[in-house]
Design a protein around this motif. Sequence first.
Motif, PDB file in Angstrom:
ATOM      1  N   GLU A  20       0.858  -1.181   0.000  1.00  0.00           N
ATOM      2  CA  GLU A  20       0.000   0.000   0.000  1.00  0.00           C
ATOM      3  C   GLU A  20       0.895   1.232   0.000  1.00  0.00           C
ATOM      4  O   GLU A  20       1.712   1.418   0.906  1.00  0.00           O
ATOM      5  CB  GLU A  20      -0.908  -0.008   1.238  1.00  0.00           C
ATOM      6  CG  GLU A  20      -1.884   1.157   1.294  1.00  0.00           C
ATOM      7  CD  GLU A  20      -2.954   0.947   2.355  1.00  0.00           C
ATOM      8  OE1 GLU A  20      -3.728  -0.031   2.234  1.00  0.00           O
ATOM      9  OE2 GLU A  20      -3.004   1.747   3.315  1.00  0.00           O
ATOM     10  N   VAL A  48      -7.641   3.481  -1.019  1.00  0.00           N
ATOM     11  CA  VAL A  48      -8.179   3.835   0.293  1.00  0.00           C
ATOM     12  C   VAL A  48      -8.251   5.349   0.367  1.00  0.00           C
ATOM     13  O   VAL A  48      -7.294   6.037  -0.002  1.00  0.00           O
ATOM     14  CB  VAL A  48      -7.284   3.324   1.444  1.00  0.00           C
ATOM     15  CG1 VAL A  48      -7.898   3.669   2.805  1.00  0.00           C
ATOM     16  CG2 VAL A  48      -7.024   1.840   1.322  1.00  0.00           C
ATOM     17  N   LEU A  61     -15.416   7.698   4.089  1.00  0.00           N
ATOM     18  CA  LEU A  61     -14.579   6.555   3.732  1.00  0.00           C
ATOM     19  C   LEU A  61     -14.935   6.094   2.330  1.00  0.00           C
ATOM     20  O   LEU A  61     -16.117   5.971   1.993  1.00  0.00           O
ATOM     21  CB  LEU A  61     -14.792   5.391   4.707  1.00  0.00           C
ATOM     22  CG  LEU A  61     -14.157   4.053   4.297  1.00  0.00           C
ATOM     23  CD1 LEU A  61     -12.638   4.142   4.323  1.00  0.00           C
ATOM     24  CD2 LEU A  61     -14.654   2.915   5.177  1.00  0.00           C
ATOM     25  N   LEU A  63     -13.440   2.890  -0.056  1.00  0.00           N
ATOM     26  CA  LEU A  63     -12.543   1.762  -0.272  1.00  0.00           C
ATOM     27  C   LEU A  63     -12.846   1.130  -1.626  1.00  0.00           C
ATOM     28  O   LEU A  63     -14.014   0.980  -1.994  1.00  0.00           O
ATOM     29  CB  LEU A  63     -12.742   0.677   0.802  1.00  0.00           C
ATOM     30  CG  LEU A  63     -12.222   0.905   2.204  1.00  0.00           C
ATOM     31  CD1 LEU A  63     -12.582  -0.314   3.058  1.00  0.00           C
ATOM     32  CD2 LEU A  63     -10.719   1.108   2.206  1.00  0.00           C
ATOM     33  N   ARG A  65     -11.489  -2.370  -3.950  1.00  0.00           N
ATOM     34  CA  ARG A  65     -10.654  -3.575  -3.938  1.00  0.00           C
ATOM     35  C   ARG A  65     -11.247  -4.589  -4.899  1.00  0.00           C
ATOM     36  O   ARG A  65     -12.406  -4.995  -4.732  1.00  0.00           O
ATOM     37  CB  ARG A  65     -10.593  -4.153  -2.520  1.00  0.00           C
ATOM     38  CG  ARG A  65      -9.659  -5.343  -2.368  1.00  0.00           C
ATOM     39  CD  ARG A  65      -8.230  -4.886  -2.094  1.00  0.00           C
ATOM     40  NE  ARG A  65      -7.480  -5.939  -1.450  1.00  0.00           N
ATOM     41  CZ  ARG A  65      -6.768  -6.856  -2.104  1.00  0.00           C
ATOM     42  NH1 ARG A  65      -6.722  -6.830  -3.411  1.00  0.00           N
ATOM     43  NH2 ARG A  65      -6.114  -7.782  -1.436  1.00  0.00           N
ATOM     44  N   GLN A  69     -16.533  -1.745  -4.133  1.00  0.00           N
ATOM     45  CA  GLN A  69     -16.402  -0.402  -3.596  1.00  0.00           C
ATOM     46  C   GLN A  69     -17.287  -0.236  -2.378  1.00  0.00           C
ATOM     47  O   GLN A  69     -18.431  -0.690  -2.359  1.00  0.00           O
ATOM     48  CB  GLN A  69     -16.797   0.635  -4.648  1.00  0.00           C
ATOM     49  CG  GLN A  69     -16.769   2.070  -4.147  1.00  0.00           C
ATOM     50  CD  GLN A  69     -17.138   3.059  -5.234  1.00  0.00           C
ATOM     51  OE1 GLN A  69     -16.353   3.328  -6.133  1.00  0.00           O
ATOM     52  NE2 GLN A  69     -18.350   3.597  -5.172  1.00  0.00           N
ATOM     53  N   SER A 107      -5.937  -1.850   5.857  1.00  0.00           N
ATOM     54  CA  SER A 107      -5.116  -0.647   5.761  1.00  0.00           C
ATOM     55  C   SER A 107      -4.693  -0.140   7.136  1.00  0.00           C
ATOM     56  O   SER A 107      -5.510  -0.067   8.066  1.00  0.00           O
ATOM     57  CB  SER A 107      -5.872   0.464   5.042  1.00  0.00           C
ATOM     58  OG  SER A 107      -5.105   1.660   5.048  1.00  0.00           O
ATOM     59  N   GLU A 135     -10.873  -8.641   3.399  1.00  0.00           N
ATOM     60  CA  GLU A 135     -10.291  -8.877   2.078  1.00  0.00           C
ATOM     61  C   GLU A 135     -10.726 -10.249   1.545  1.00  0.00           C
ATOM     62  O   GLU A 135     -10.929 -11.175   2.331  1.00  0.00           O
ATOM     63  CB  GLU A 135      -8.762  -8.837   2.184  1.00  0.00           C
ATOM     64  CG  GLU A 135      -8.213  -7.516   2.698  1.00  0.00           C
ATOM     65  CD  GLU A 135      -8.380  -6.386   1.702  1.00  0.00           C
ATOM     66  OE1 GLU A 135      -8.449  -6.670   0.482  1.00  0.00           O
ATOM     67  OE2 GLU A 135      -8.450  -5.233   2.137  1.00  0.00           O
ATOM     68  N   LEU A 138     -14.294  -6.965   0.507  1.00  0.00           N
ATOM     69  CA  LEU A 138     -14.801  -5.884   1.348  1.00  0.00           C
ATOM     70  C   LEU A 138     -16.149  -6.223   1.991  1.00  0.00           C
ATOM     71  O   LEU A 138     -17.043  -5.376   2.102  1.00  0.00           O
ATOM     72  CB  LEU A 138     -14.906  -4.577   0.551  1.00  0.00           C
ATOM     73  CG  LEU A 138     -13.609  -4.106  -0.116  1.00  0.00           C
ATOM     74  CD1 LEU A 138     -13.847  -2.780  -0.831  1.00  0.00           C
ATOM     75  CD2 LEU A 138     -12.476  -3.968   0.890  1.00  0.00           C
TER      76      LEU A 138
END
Length: 206
Positions: A20, A48, A61, A63, A65, A69, A107, A135, A138
């Motif tokens: 990251e 992030v 926030l 995110l 991945r 989302q 994170s 992970e 999410l």
Amino acid sequence: MPSGRYSFHDTHDDTPLGDERFSCAAGPSGWRYTAQTFTTDGTLDGSVDLTLDSRSRPARLELRRNGWQVRGGALAGLTWVRTHPDDRDLSFTSEGNEKAHAFTGRSPAFLIATARMLALSEGSSARVRVVSFTEPVLAPRTLDQGWTLESIEAHTTDSGPLTVRRFRVADLETGEEGLVHLGGDVVLAAPGVELEELDTPPGPWI
């Protein structure tokens, strides 16, 4: 504005899980952390973006991945929406709300955010309810954590004195716990996390 690179690894067998690349800074009313995440072969696979308000609550926030989302913030506890661009008919889009205090996930941003929000004095402890986004998809999970600020120590560095806070953090459901070392607004070490590069010194602890 601290910036650098964290690496991730499996806490059981040390398998590398990616990197990251981050930057963070205090703003006029809080703190913001932005980062891009990469697979072990260097492929960009997420991002992030976390903004805290003046009380270190998650004002916003976002995110990303592997296509998933999550967007959320502090509203009636914590509120979020989880989506995927391939979900044309919204069958997999979901909304969530929990009477929780902070978000968490892989994170290091989340460790800094929770530690700031709790504002523990040395030797004190607190219990906090958090929403974790696991992970790699999410998926949300609500859990209780126990935080203890075990020590505050001053260290001499090339760029001046650095105050390091050592926290013991426990998942109160599973009993799993680990040590988290914070220097200003940078995670120096944590379970599954290593600070590999730091281009500028950490920001102050607020």
